[in-house]
Design a protein around this motif. Sequence first.
Motif, PDB file in Angstrom:
ATOM      1  N   VAL A  84       0.844  -1.204   0.000  1.00 17.28           N
ATOM      2  CA  VAL A  84       0.000   0.000   0.000  1.00 17.28           C
ATOM      3  C   VAL A  84       0.876   1.249   0.000  1.00 17.28           C
ATOM      4  O   VAL A  84       0.610   2.217  -0.730  1.00 17.28           O
ATOM      5  CB  VAL A  84      -0.956  -0.017   1.218  1.00 17.28           C
ATOM      6  CG1 VAL A  84      -1.629   1.323   1.411  1.00 17.28           C
ATOM      7  CG2 VAL A  84      -1.986  -1.119   1.065  1.00 17.28           C
ATOM      8  N   SER A 115       2.494   1.712  -3.359  1.00 19.46           N
ATOM      9  CA  SER A 115       1.509   1.646  -4.458  1.00 19.46           C
ATOM     10  C   SER A 115       1.803   0.471  -5.387  1.00 19.46           C
ATOM     11  O   SER A 115       1.754   0.590  -6.611  1.00 19.46           O
ATOM     12  CB  SER A 115       1.484   2.953  -5.254  1.00 19.46           C
ATOM     13  OG  SER A 115       1.108   4.016  -4.422  1.00 19.46           O
ATOM     14  N   SER A 116       2.088  -0.668  -4.802  1.00 14.74           N
ATOM     15  CA  SER A 116       2.398  -1.869  -5.565  1.00 14.74           C
ATOM     16  C   SER A 116       1.284  -2.894  -5.371  1.00 14.74           C
ATOM     17  O   SER A 116       1.207  -3.551  -4.323  1.00 14.74           O
ATOM     18  CB  SER A 116       3.728  -2.459  -5.101  1.00 14.74           C
ATOM     19  OG  SER A 116       3.936  -3.712  -5.699  1.00 14.74           O
TER      20      SER A 116
END
Length: 126
Positions: free
Chosen positions: A30, A33-34
């Motif tokens: 999170v 942003s993966s």
Amino acid sequence: MSLYDEGHTIAGWTGFGIATVGGAVVGLGVCTSSPAAAAGGLAVVAVSVLVTWALHLSGWGKPPGVRPRGQWGMRVRDARAREGHPGCVGCRLAGRGRRTVAASAAAAPSLPEVLPGEPVPVSPVD
């Protein structure tokens, strides 16, 4: 001192450890942003559930409730795991702890057999 010994089992601590690693990987996913890392972390959490369940069924997880002091240790296996623990969802999912068909048939009241076209016998009401 309480007679309860909740959660002090190999199954509980192993599942907790694996789920903690999975939760950390989800958090990392999170923050970076993966979606792949987040999905991987969720997969690790799912594995923790399966590992905990397998350990519980093999006797390394004990049911909640009062146990003798000799069974409090983490290295003590639960001898009743084969029969299933009463009220345990994990044991029920594995098919343990259910009444046998013969026992449930004996417990069920038998109804008189009625053939089609015959009147249904009615017992008088008091």
